[in-house]
Write a protein that holds these residues in place. Sequence first.
Motif, mmCIF file in Angstrom:
data_model
loop_
_atom_site.group_PDB
_atom_site.id
_atom_site.type_symbol
_atom_site.label_atom_id
_atom_site.label_comp_id
_atom_site.label_asym_id
_atom_site.label_seq_id
_atom_site.Cartn_x
_atom_site.Cartn_y
_atom_site.Cartn_z
ATOM 1 N N LEU A 6 32.857 -6.680 105.614
ATOM 2 C CA LEU A 6 33.463 -7.558 105.815
ATOM 3 C C LEU A 6 32.956 -8.988 106.150
ATOM 4 O O LEU A 6 33.396 -10.001 105.629
ATOM 5 C CB LEU A 6 34.460 -7.339 106.880
ATOM 6 C CG LEU A 6 35.581 -8.253 107.515
ATOM 7 C CD1 LEU A 6 36.620 -8.545 106.378
ATOM 8 C CD2 LEU A 6 36.398 -7.721 108.703
ATOM 9 N N LEU A 7 31.734 -8.991 106.819
ATOM 10 C CA LEU A 7 31.226 -10.307 106.929
ATOM 11 C C LEU A 7 30.686 -10.819 105.658
ATOM 12 O O LEU A 7 30.999 -12.182 105.474
ATOM 13 C CB LEU A 7 29.940 -9.973 107.788
ATOM 14 C CG LEU A 7 29.031 -11.284 108.106
ATOM 15 C CD1 LEU A 7 29.664 -12.098 108.979
ATOM 16 C CD2 LEU A 7 27.632 -10.619 108.989
ATOM 17 N N LEU A 11 31.937 -14.461 104.360
ATOM 18 C CA LEU A 11 31.031 -15.530 103.873
ATOM 19 C C LEU A 11 31.155 -15.887 102.615
ATOM 20 O O LEU A 11 31.158 -17.367 102.345
ATOM 21 C CB LEU A 11 29.521 -15.039 104.361
ATOM 22 C CG LEU A 11 29.118 -15.077 105.763
ATOM 23 C CD1 LEU A 11 27.776 -14.459 105.930
ATOM 24 C CD2 LEU A 11 28.957 -16.415 106.441
ATOM 25 N N TRP A 12 31.482 -15.175 101.537
ATOM 26 C CA TRP A 12 31.685 -15.646 100.261
ATOM 27 C C TRP A 12 32.763 -16.401 100.109
ATOM 28 O O TRP A 12 32.755 -17.502 99.411
ATOM 29 C CB TRP A 12 31.736 -14.051 99.385
ATOM 30 C CG TRP A 12 32.198 -14.577 98.115
ATOM 31 C CD1 TRP A 12 33.370 -14.672 97.487
ATOM 32 C CD2 TRP A 12 31.103 -14.898 96.990
ATOM 33 N NE1 TRP A 12 33.613 -14.936 96.389
ATOM 34 C CE2 TRP A 12 32.048 -15.141 95.823
ATOM 35 C CE3 TRP A 12 29.893 -14.992 96.901
ATOM 36 C CZ2 TRP A 12 31.585 -15.633 94.566
ATOM 37 C CZ3 TRP A 12 29.650 -15.505 95.490
ATOM 38 C CH2 TRP A 12 30.329 -15.665 94.422
ATOM 39 N N PHE A 13 34.150 -15.739 100.772
ATOM 40 C CA PHE A 13 35.114 -16.808 100.774
ATOM 41 C C PHE A 13 34.925 -18.113 101.209
ATOM 42 O O PHE A 13 35.472 -19.056 100.789
ATOM 43 C CB PHE A 13 36.294 -16.205 101.749
ATOM 44 C CG PHE A 13 37.606 -17.016 101.781
ATOM 45 C CD1 PHE A 13 38.333 -16.864 100.690
ATOM 46 C CD2 PHE A 13 37.668 -17.657 102.893
ATOM 47 C CE1 PHE A 13 39.463 -17.847 100.782
ATOM 48 C CE2 PHE A 13 38.811 -18.456 103.211
ATOM 49 C CZ PHE A 13 39.728 -18.714 102.113
ATOM 50 N N THR A 21 38.208 -19.617 93.137
ATOM 51 C CA THR A 21 39.386 -19.052 92.680
ATOM 52 C C THR A 21 40.479 -19.769 92.031
ATOM 53 O O THR A 21 40.810 -19.659 91.025
ATOM 54 C CB THR A 21 40.211 -18.438 93.941
ATOM 55 O OG1 THR A 21 39.204 -17.494 94.547
ATOM 56 C CG2 THR A 21 41.231 -17.357 93.418
ATOM 57 N N PRO A 22 40.843 -21.188 92.695
ATOM 58 C CA PRO A 22 42.001 -21.958 91.813
ATOM 59 C C PRO A 22 41.129 -22.358 90.419
ATOM 60 O O PRO A 22 41.788 -22.432 89.546
ATOM 61 C CB PRO A 22 42.183 -23.137 92.440
ATOM 62 C CG PRO A 22 41.607 -22.693 93.921
ATOM 63 C CD PRO A 22 40.643 -21.864 94.014
ATOM 64 N N ALA A 23 39.870 -22.669 90.383
ATOM 65 C CA ALA A 23 39.420 -22.928 89.096
ATOM 66 C C ALA A 23 39.152 -21.836 88.157
ATOM 67 O O ALA A 23 39.738 -22.146 87.069
ATOM 68 C CB ALA A 23 37.888 -23.377 89.361
ATOM 69 N N VAL A 24 38.976 -20.525 88.479
ATOM 70 C CA VAL A 24 38.889 -19.619 87.672
ATOM 71 C C VAL A 24 40.430 -19.159 87.164
ATOM 72 O O VAL A 24 40.706 -18.834 86.008
ATOM 73 C CB VAL A 24 38.313 -18.361 88.426
ATOM 74 C CG1 VAL A 24 38.954 -16.896 87.838
ATOM 75 C CG2 VAL A 24 37.181 -18.452 88.609
ATOM 76 N N VAL A 25 41.464 -19.225 88.131
ATOM 77 C CA VAL A 25 42.943 -19.099 87.804
ATOM 78 C C VAL A 25 43.220 -20.087 86.976
ATOM 79 O O VAL A 25 43.963 -19.675 85.738
ATOM 80 C CB VAL A 25 43.855 -19.288 89.106
ATOM 81 C CG1 VAL A 25 45.208 -19.623 88.540
ATOM 82 C CG2 VAL A 25 43.448 -18.163 90.052
ATOM 83 N N LEU A 52 37.795 -14.363 94.646
ATOM 84 C CA LEU A 52 38.123 -14.899 96.052
ATOM 85 C C LEU A 52 37.272 -14.242 97.153
ATOM 86 O O LEU A 52 36.749 -14.860 98.023
ATOM 87 C CB LEU A 52 39.667 -14.482 96.274
ATOM 88 C CG LEU A 52 40.215 -14.962 97.660
ATOM 89 C CD1 LEU A 52 40.337 -16.331 97.558
ATOM 90 C CD2 LEU A 52 41.616 -14.289 97.785
ATOM 91 N N THR A 53 37.192 -12.874 96.984
ATOM 92 C CA THR A 53 36.453 -12.141 98.346
ATOM 93 C C THR A 53 35.607 -11.196 97.878
ATOM 94 O O THR A 53 35.318 -10.251 99.107
ATOM 95 C CB THR A 53 37.638 -11.423 99.162
ATOM 96 O OG1 THR A 53 38.117 -10.445 98.571
ATOM 97 C CG2 THR A 53 38.638 -12.558 99.635
ATOM 98 N N LEU A 54 34.881 -11.075 96.725
ATOM 99 C CA LEU A 54 34.237 -10.004 96.416
ATOM 100 C C LEU A 54 34.723 -8.616 96.474
ATOM 101 O O LEU A 54 33.926 -7.822 96.371
ATOM 102 C CB LEU A 54 32.926 -10.204 97.075
ATOM 103 C CG LEU A 54 31.988 -11.365 96.817
ATOM 104 C CD1 LEU A 54 30.699 -11.252 97.841
ATOM 105 C CD2 LEU A 54 31.636 -11.427 95.475
#
Length: 125
Positions: A6-7, A11-13, A21-25, A52-54
Motif C-alpha cells: 500500500l505504501l 507513493l506512486w500515486f 493517468t489523465p494523459a494516458v486516458v 493510477l496506483t500500480l
Amino acid sequence: MAQRSLLTRALWFVVVGWWATPAVVNAAWFLCATVVGAPIGVKLINLVPTVLTLKEPRSLGDPDAAVGQRSLGVRALYFVLVGWWLGWLWANVAAFLAVTVVGLPIAIPMFDRLPLVTSLYRFDG
C-alpha cells in the motif's frame, strides 16, 4: 503476481499516478479514434488502473478472464455507438476525482471499471 505494498502504491500515486493517468486516458482515446492506433489505445485503457496506483491487472491470457464475456461483435458495436464517448467521459470524471482527497475512493473503482464501461470487457484485477 502479488500486489505491491500500500505504501508503494500510495507513493506512486502521489508522485506519478495523479498526473499520468489523465494523459494516458486521453492518449488512449486519441489512438482509439484511428484504425491503426485502436489496438494500442485499448491496451492503454486496460492499463489505466496500473498507471493510477500500480494495481496489477489479471493476465489477458488467464482462461478465467474470458468467462462471461460478451462476443467481440457485440463489444465492438457497443464501443462504436456508446463506449467511446461514455468511456472518455467516465475516465475524465474519474481522473478529476482522483486528484481530490475526497474523490479518490470513488475514482479508483471507476478506473477499475473503465474497460467494462468502454467496451463491455470484464477485466477484473
